[in-house]
Design a protein around this motif. Structure first.
Motif, PDB file in Angstrom:
ATOM      1  N   TYR A  36       0.901  -1.225  -0.010  1.00 52.90           N
ATOM      2  CA  TYR A  36       0.004  -0.126  -0.147  1.00 52.90           C
ATOM      3  C   TYR A  36       0.870   1.290   0.016  1.00 52.90           C
ATOM      4  O   TYR A  36       1.867   1.040   0.591  1.00 52.90           O
ATOM      5  CB  TYR A  36      -0.846   0.089   1.181  1.00 52.90           C
ATOM      6  CG  TYR A  36      -2.056  -1.165   1.291  1.00 52.90           C
ATOM      7  CD1 TYR A  36      -1.700  -2.415   1.825  1.00 52.90           C
ATOM      8  CD2 TYR A  36      -3.349  -0.830   0.972  1.00 52.90           C
ATOM      9  CE1 TYR A  36      -2.612  -3.421   1.904  1.00 52.90           C
ATOM     10  CE2 TYR A  36      -4.259  -1.820   1.124  1.00 52.90           C
ATOM     11  CZ  TYR A  36      -3.765  -2.894   1.358  1.00 52.90           C
ATOM     12  OH  TYR A  36      -4.909  -4.109   1.678  1.00 52.90           O
ATOM     13  N   GLN A  38       0.965   5.172   0.980  1.00 53.73           N
ATOM     14  CA  GLN A  38       0.188   6.169   1.832  1.00 53.73           C
ATOM     15  C   GLN A  38       0.971   7.542   1.726  1.00 53.73           C
ATOM     16  O   GLN A  38       2.201   7.726   2.288  1.00 53.73           O
ATOM     17  CB  GLN A  38       0.452   5.793   3.365  1.00 53.73           C
ATOM     18  CG  GLN A  38      -0.526   6.734   4.344  1.00 53.73           C
ATOM     19  CD  GLN A  38      -0.832   6.119   5.604  1.00 53.73           C
ATOM     20  OE1 GLN A  38       0.024   5.358   6.283  1.00 53.73           O
ATOM     21  NE2 GLN A  38      -1.875   6.279   6.383  1.00 53.73           N
ATOM     22  N   LYS A  42      -3.216  11.078   4.133  1.00 50.82           N
ATOM     23  CA  LYS A  42      -4.022  10.334   3.528  1.00 50.82           C
ATOM     24  C   LYS A  42      -3.962   8.892   4.061  1.00 50.82           C
ATOM     25  O   LYS A  42      -3.507   8.599   4.865  1.00 50.82           O
ATOM     26  CB  LYS A  42      -3.876  10.443   2.237  1.00 50.82           C
ATOM     27  CG  LYS A  42      -3.530  11.848   1.520  1.00 50.82           C
ATOM     28  CD  LYS A  42      -4.945  12.433   1.694  1.00 50.82           C
ATOM     29  CE  LYS A  42      -4.910  13.806   0.924  1.00 50.82           C
ATOM     30  NZ  LYS A  42      -5.929  14.562   1.006  1.00 50.82           N
ATOM     31  N   SER A  43      -5.100   8.173   3.665  1.00 51.99           N
ATOM     32  CA  SER A  43      -5.112   6.831   3.948  1.00 51.99           C
ATOM     33  C   SER A  43      -4.344   5.947   3.040  1.00 51.99           C
ATOM     34  O   SER A  43      -4.074   6.158   1.899  1.00 51.99           O
ATOM     35  CB  SER A  43      -6.633   6.662   3.759  1.00 51.99           C
ATOM     36  OG  SER A  43      -7.223   6.686   2.498  1.00 51.99           O
ATOM     37  N   PRO A  44      -4.062   4.642   3.386  1.00 51.95           N
ATOM     38  CA  PRO A  44      -3.416   3.819   2.676  1.00 51.95           C
ATOM     39  C   PRO A  44      -4.217   3.608   1.362  1.00 51.95           C
ATOM     40  O   PRO A  44      -5.303   3.309   1.319  1.00 51.95           O
ATOM     41  CB  PRO A  44      -3.154   2.410   3.751  1.00 51.95           C
ATOM     42  CG  PRO A  44      -3.175   2.924   5.127  1.00 51.95           C
ATOM     43  CD  PRO A  44      -4.393   4.323   4.837  1.00 51.95           C
ATOM     44  N   LEU A  46      -4.015   0.911  -2.077  1.00 50.58           N
ATOM     45  CA  LEU A  46      -3.523  -0.519  -2.667  1.00 50.58           C
ATOM     46  C   LEU A  46      -2.727  -0.170  -3.816  1.00 50.58           C
ATOM     47  O   LEU A  46      -2.790   0.512  -4.875  1.00 50.58           O
ATOM     48  CB  LEU A  46      -4.576  -1.588  -2.878  1.00 50.58           C
ATOM     49  CG  LEU A  46      -3.987  -2.691  -3.603  1.00 50.58           C
ATOM     50  CD1 LEU A  46      -3.072  -3.432  -2.423  1.00 50.58           C
ATOM     51  CD2 LEU A  46      -4.995  -3.683  -4.360  1.00 50.58           C
TER      52      LEU A  46
END
Lengths: 105, 116
Positions: A36, A38, A42-44, A46
């Motif tokens: 992932y 990031q 922010k969010s992880p 894929l």
């Protein structure tokens, strides 16, 4: 205790170079492996997944898995400044602490 | 197609107060995960639900933390009473299959919790 280990970095590479990120894991029975990305704040998200030994390529990204040695790696070819982020290795739902990559223009 | 939705985005509260974080998973996903992320400990799995049932809560740090999933489209993570060391970013993630499957996780935008 299932563990996933990554070098925290930071890893600094020049623009256009290959960035190599590595990860080891403790559970020999693990079946699914994920990378992932990031960005800060922010969010992880894929990037790639790999389930079988060997290499898997997707554009500039190549994931490599060696179950006998219990390691998985991610290669980023032709690195761009926009690739600067923290890369998280995950063995299904267990995450490493991430490697911070910095690509210098 | 809506992703995982978390609320609030930011929460600032005083020590001792109750905090409730909310999550709406992607429609059709039957697995939901709560994570906590800090610089020191990275991304830690707190609890995992499959078909609304808590399967593994071994990551929940202590009794002050509780999580519920009353239906397939809603989950809460509650901290009562909150402490400064609970300050972190809390992520909710969903997946179409269970923890043992090969499906990746889809993360919400997270809730940044600050306890003063």
């Amino acid at each position: 205790q299932k563990e996933v280990e990554q070098n925290s970095g930071p890893l600094s590479v020049p623009e256009g170079a290959i960035a190599s990120l590595n990860c080891t894991y403790s559970d020999r029975g693990s079946q699914s492996f994920f990378w992932y990305r990031q960005y800060s704040g922010k969010s992880p998200e894929l990037i790639m997944f790999i389930y079988s030994n060997g290499d898997k390529e997707d554009g500039r990204f190549t994931a490599q898995l060696n179950k006998a040695s219990q390691y998985v790696s991610l290669l980023i070819r032709d690195s761009q400044p926009s690739d600067s982020a923290t890369y998280l290795c995950a063995v299904r739902t267990i995450f490493g602490k991430g490697t911070k990559l910095s690509v210098k223009p | 197609d809506a992703g995982v939705i978390q609320s609030p985005r930011h929460e600032v509260t005083e020590m001792g107060q109750e905090v409730t974080l909310r999550c709406k998973p992607i429609s059709g996903h039957n697995s939901l995960f709560w994570y906590r992320q800090t610089m020191m400990r990275g991304l830690e799995l707190l609890i995992y639900f499959n078909n609304n049932v808590p399967i593994d809560d071994s990551g929940m740090p202590e009794d002050r933390f509780s999580a519920k999933m009353p239906n397939a489209s809603f989950s809460t993570l509650k901290i009562q009473p909150s402490e400064p060391r609970d300050s972190a970013v809390y992520f909710c993630a969903s997946s179409p299959q269970g923890q043992g499957s090969n499906s990746p996780l889809h993360f919400g935008n997270g809730t940044r919790l600050t306890v003063t």
